[in-house]
Design an enzyme around this catalytic site. Structure first.
Site, PDB file in Angstrom:
ATOM      1  CB  THR A  67      -0.923   0.052   1.228  1.00 29.08           C
ATOM      2  OG1 THR A  67      -0.122   0.220   2.382  1.00 29.08           O
ATOM      3  CG2 THR A  67      -1.753  -1.198   1.366  1.00 29.08           C
ATOM      4  CD  GLU A  90      -4.978  -2.619   2.846  1.00 23.83           C
ATOM      5  OE1 GLU A  90      -5.468  -2.195   1.774  1.00 23.83           O
ATOM      6  OE2 GLU A  90      -4.376  -1.885   3.650  1.00 23.83           O
ATOM      7  CE  LYS A 150     -12.977  11.263  15.353  1.00 25.38           C
ATOM      8  NZ  LYS A 150     -11.905  10.309  15.434  1.00 25.38           N
ATOM      9  CD1 TRP A 188     -16.733  12.687  14.681  1.00 25.16           C
ATOM     10  CD2 TRP A 188     -17.132  10.968  13.309  1.00 25.16           C
ATOM     11  NE1 TRP A 188     -16.197  11.560  15.253  1.00 25.16           N
ATOM     12  CE2 TRP A 188     -16.421  10.487  14.433  1.00 25.16           C
ATOM     13  CE3 TRP A 188     -17.483  10.072  12.306  1.00 25.16           C
ATOM     14  CZ2 TRP A 188     -16.063   9.150  14.582  1.00 25.16           C
ATOM     15  CZ3 TRP A 188     -17.133   8.732  12.449  1.00 25.16           C
ATOM     16  CH2 TRP A 188     -16.422   8.282  13.576  1.00 25.16           C
TER      17      TRP A 188
HETATM   18  P1  ADP Z   1      -3.897   3.753  -0.149  1.00 25.65           P
HETATM   19  O1  ADP Z   1      -4.747   3.312   1.009  1.00 25.65           O
HETATM   20  O2  ADP Z   1      -2.449   3.658   0.119  1.00 25.65           O
HETATM   21  O3  ADP Z   1      -4.331   5.068  -0.745  1.00 25.65           O
HETATM   22  P2  ADP Z   1      -5.318   1.963  -1.894  1.00 25.65           P
HETATM   23  O4  ADP Z   1      -5.164   2.060  -3.340  1.00 25.65           O
HETATM   24  O5  ADP Z   1      -5.405   0.646  -1.278  1.00 25.65           O
HETATM   25  O6  ADP Z   1      -4.099   2.704  -1.323  1.00 25.65           O
HETATM   26  O7  ADP Z   1      -6.520   2.879  -1.493  1.00 25.65           O
HETATM   27  C1  ADP Z   1      -7.653   2.414  -0.843  1.00 25.65           C
HETATM   28  C2  ADP Z   1      -8.457   3.583  -0.370  1.00 25.65           C
HETATM   29  O8  ADP Z   1      -8.774   4.452  -1.461  1.00 25.65           O
HETATM   30  C3  ADP Z   1      -9.792   3.203   0.205  1.00 25.65           C
HETATM   31  O9  ADP Z   1      -9.683   2.757   1.527  1.00 25.65           O
HETATM   32  C4  ADP Z   1     -10.564   4.497   0.052  1.00 25.65           C
HETATM   33  O10 ADP Z   1     -10.272   5.391   1.096  1.00 25.65           O
HETATM   34  C5  ADP Z   1     -10.026   5.074  -1.225  1.00 25.65           C
HETATM   35  N1  ADP Z   1     -10.936   4.762  -2.338  1.00 25.65           N
HETATM   36  C6  ADP Z   1     -10.878   3.739  -3.199  1.00 25.65           C
HETATM   37  N2  ADP Z   1     -11.899   3.789  -4.077  1.00 25.65           N
HETATM   38  C7  ADP Z   1     -12.634   4.883  -3.749  1.00 25.65           C
HETATM   39  C8  ADP Z   1     -13.821   5.486  -4.269  1.00 25.65           C
HETATM   40  N3  ADP Z   1     -14.464   4.984  -5.303  1.00 25.65           N
HETATM   41  N4  ADP Z   1     -14.272   6.586  -3.650  1.00 25.65           N
HETATM   42  C9  ADP Z   1     -13.636   7.138  -2.597  1.00 25.65           C
HETATM   43  N5  ADP Z   1     -12.512   6.613  -2.067  1.00 25.65           N
HETATM   44  C10 ADP Z   1     -12.013   5.502  -2.633  1.00 25.65           C
END
Ligand code: ADP
Length: 551
Positions: free
Chosen positions: A181, A325, A435, A440
Site C-alpha cells: 500500500t 488489501e 472532530k 464529525w
Molecule cells: P492507499 O490506502 O495507500 O491510498 P489503496 O489504493 O489501497 O491505497 O486505497 C484504498 C483507499 O482508497 C480506500 O480505503 C478508500 O479510502 C479510497 N478509495 C478507493 N476507491 C474509492 C472510491 N471509489 N471513492 C472514494 N474513495 C475511494
C-alpha cells in the site's frame, strides 16, 4: 489434497489458451503497437517460466516488476505465479527510500524494468544494499546505458526456451502476488495475494454484480498494473476470454481515445483524473466512444458530473470502491433492479455512491463504541470487511496487524454511511474526518462541494487543532488560472452556507498552487498538513465568524 482441486490461477490461462487461441492481446509499447494471440501469449509465458527456472528462481521466490501496462508485463502475471514463484509489482512513482525498503523487505531476486524506468530504478538502486543480489531484466529488445548490474534484455532472457511448460500443482494458499500500500502513513505495508485470493477475486469480478467480462469484450485497463494488479483486470479478462488492450507507458488522453476507437474497447478502467483528462480532451477533439459499454472509475470518489458526461456519451460509468488489501474490488455502484424506475436525479445520486458489495464479500459498519450503525443513509461509522479475496494480515508487520484487523475483519479506515438499499457511501477516511466539538465533519463532502465551484480546480479540507473545538476545518483551494481570490473566497462561503450548518464552514480558505499527491495520485493530506504546519491557518477567515457559536 489430490492435484487440480485447489483454487489457483492456472485454469484461467488454460481456458484462454485452449478456448480462445486466436483472441488478441494488443499493446502500446516504446516500439509502437504490438499484437499477438492468446496462443502466442501462452507460448511466451511458458518460455518465461523456463527462463525463470534457468535463472534459479524457485517456488516461493519473489520476482518484481517496475513497469507500465504492456504485453510483457502481462506475461509475468501468469508466467511468474503459475510456476509457484511470487509476483511483486512495484509502483515506480514511489520515492527512492520506499523502493529500497520494499525491495529489501520482499527480498526480490529479479526486477523486470521498463526501458523508460531504468534510470529511475538505477537511481534508487545506487548504493542501496537492498539491491546487492538483485538481477535486472529490461522489458524490451535492448538494454540502455545503465549502472544496473547484472542486466539483460527480456527478449534474450526468454528466447531459446521451450514453448511448453509442465505447470506444477500448487497449493491454493501459496502466495502468487504482492503489492505494497502506498503508505499514506508510515512505512509501506506489504499485502500478499495467495492463489486462492486471486481466484476468488476473479470470480467475484466476473459475476454480474462485479465487472463482468466475456469473450466478446475488449478490455483496456488504464489503471496501472503496478497498482493492485490493475484492479485484477488482466486475470478477469483472461478468465472471460476477452481481448486485452494495454495502453503502455504514460498514456495521454489522445493515446487512450485512439486505442478505444481503433481497437473497439468495450470496458476500460481508471482513476477519476484519467477520465477528467479524457473529458477535457473531448472538448477540443472528436472522440468516438461508441464501442464502449462501460468505464470503471475508482480509487477516489467519482464526481456526479462525470457520471452524467459518460451517460451523455451512452457509456455507463461504474463507480467502484476497493483497497490494496482486498485484491482490490469491494463494491460497484450498479443500479439494483427496480431503481431504474426512480427519477434520473435519484439514480445519479445512488450511482455516485461507492455502491453494492460484490458477491463473495461481507461488511459491517461500526461506530466509535463498536455498535453497528443503522442503514439509513445518514449515520456513519468505520467499514469492516471480510471474504476470500481480503487479506487477513500484512507481510511481517505484527504492529499493523494489531491495529487493522479485528475478529477476522479488516478495518478499512473508511468512514461510510449505508442507505436502505445497502449502497455504501464513503464519508471520509478515519484519519481525515474532522472532530469538532464532539461532532464529525466530513472533509470529503466539503471538498466535493468546493470543487463544484467553476473557479476551483482542486480543493482539500483538513482539520487543524483548535483550543475550544478540538479541531476545525481549513480548506486549501487551487483556483483556476486568472480567478479573483477574494471573490472566489466569498463565492465558496456563499455556496457552503446554503448546503451546510454554520459549524461545518471552514475557519479559513488558503489558496495554493497544487494539492500534494501520493504515489497513487491521491491528495496527500499528510504532506499538506506538514507543509503548512508553521503557518497561521486561520488567515483568510470567513467574513463573518465561521466557528461554532459559543452558545
Ligand atoms: P492507499 O490506502 O495507500 O491510498 P489503496 O489504493 O489501497 O491505497 O486505497 C484504498 C483507499 O482508497 C480506500 O480505503 C478508500 O479510502 C479510497 N478509495 C478507493 N476507491 C474509492 C472510491 N471509489 N471513492 C472514494 N474513495 C475511494
Amino acid at each position: 489434497m489430490p492435484g487440480g482441486t485447489d483454487l489457483t490461477l492456472r485454469p484461467f490461462l488454460w481456458r484462454a489458451e485452449n478456448l480462445y487461441p486466436d483472441t488478441e492481446i494488443v499493446s502500446r509499447t516504446h516500439e509502437g503497437i504490438e499484437r499477438y494471440t492468446y496462443a502466442e501469449y501462452a507460448d511466451r509465458t511458458a518460455q518465461l517460466a523456463h527462463a525463470l527456472d534457468a535463472a534459479g528462481i524457485e517456488e516461493g521466490d519473489r520476482v518484481a516488476t517496475f513497469c507500465w501496462n504492456h504485453h510483457r508485463h502481462f506475461e509475468t502475471y501468469f508466467g511468474v505465479p503459475t510456476t509457484g514463484a511470487q509476483l511483486h509489482t512495484i509502483n515506480p512513482l514511489l520515492p527512492d527510500e520506499h523502493i529500497q525498503y520494499i525491495v529489501g523487505n520482499a527480498e526480490d531476486e529479479i526486477v523486470f524494468v521498463d526501458p523508460s524506468l531504468v534510470e529511475k530504478l538505477a537511481g534508487a538502486a545506487e548504493d542501496a544494499v537492498e539491491f546487492d543480489d538483485v538481477e535486472f531484466v529490461v522489458m524490451g529488445e535492448d538494454v540502455p546505458e545503465t549502472s544496473l548490474d547484472p542486466v539483460t534484455d527480456y527478449e534474450s532472457f526468454v528466447a531459446n526456451h521451450e514453448t511448453e511448460y509442465d505447470w506444477p500443482e500448487l497449493d491454493e494458499d501459496q502466495p502468487a502476488g504482492m503489492c505494497y500500500t502506498s503508505g499514506t502513513t508510515g512505512r509501506p505495508k506489504g499485502v500478499e495475494y495467495t492463489h486462492k485470493m486471486l481466484w476468488a477475486h476473479t470470480m467475484e469480478s466476473l459475476s454480474p454484480g462485479g465487472i463482468p467480462m466475456d469473450d466478446d469484450d475488449v478490455v483496456m485497463p488504464v489503471v496501472p498494473m503496478f497498482h493492485v494488479n490493475a484492479w485484477g483486470m488482466p486475470f478477469t479478462a483472461t478468465a472471460g476470454g476477452a481481448k486485452h488492450v494495454y495502453p503502455g507507458p504514460s498514456p495521454n488522453p489522445e493515446d487512450l481515445a485512439h486505442l478505444i476507437e481503433e481497437e473497439g474497447v468495450t470496458i476500460t478502467a481508471g482513476v477519476p483524473t484519467v477520465w477528467l483528462g479524457l473529458m477535457e480532451y473531448a472538448k477540443e477533439n472528436d472522440v468516438d466512444l461508441s464501442s464502449l459499454d462501460s468505464a470503471i472509475v475508482g480509487g477516489s470518489a467519482a464526481p456526479r458530473a462525470m457520471i452524467e458526461w459518460f451517460d451523455d456519451h451512452d457509456v455507463e460509468l461504474l463507480h467502484a470502491w476497493g483497497m490494496t488489501e482486498m485484491s482490490p474490488i469491494g463494491s460497484v455502484a450498479h443500479l439494483k433492479a427496480g431503481l431504474e424506475e426512480e427519477p434520473y436525479e435519484d439514480q445519479l445520486k445512488r450511482r455516485s455512491k461507492q455502491g453494492l458489495f460484490v458477491p463473495g464479500l461481507e461488511f459491517r459498519v461500526v461506530d466509535d463504541d463498536g455498535n453497528e450503525i443503522p442503514w439509513n443513509g445518514e449515520d456513519f461509522g468505520e467499514l469492516h470487511v471480510r471474504g476470500p479475496s481480503v487479506t487477513t494480515e500484512y507481510f511481517e508487520r505484527p504492529d499493523a496487524n494489531e491495529e487493522d484487523f479485528e475478529d477476522g475483519w479488516l478495518k478499512t479506515g473508511d468512514i461510510v454511511s449505508v442507505d436502505e438499499e445497502g449502497y455504501i457511501k464513503i464519508v471520509d477516511r478515519a484519519k481525515d474526518v474532522i472532530k469538532s466539538g464532539g461532532e464529525w465533519i466530513s472533509s470529503v463532502e466539503l471538498e466535493n462541494s468546493i470543487m463544484a465551484h467553476d473557479d476551483v480546480s482542486e480543493a482539500a479540507v483538513v482539520g487543524v487543532p483548535h483550543d475550544r473545538w478540538q479541531e476545525r476545518p481549513v480548506a486549501f483551494v487551487v483556483p483556476v488560472e486568472g480567478a479573483d481570490e477574494e471573490a472566489l473566497r466569498e463565492g465558496i462561503y456563499e455556496m457552503l452556507r446554503e448546503e451546510y450548518p454554520k459549524w461545518w464552514l471552514p475557519d479559513g480558505i488558503e489558496f495554493i498552487d497544487a494539492v500534494p499527491k501520493t504515489a497513487t495520485g491521491k491528495f496527500s493530506k499528510k504532506d499538506l498538513r506538514e507543509e503548512y504546519s508553521d503557518e497561521d491557518l486561520f488567515e483568510g477567515r470567513a467574513p463573518e465568524e465561521a466557528a461554532p457559536d459559543d452558545d
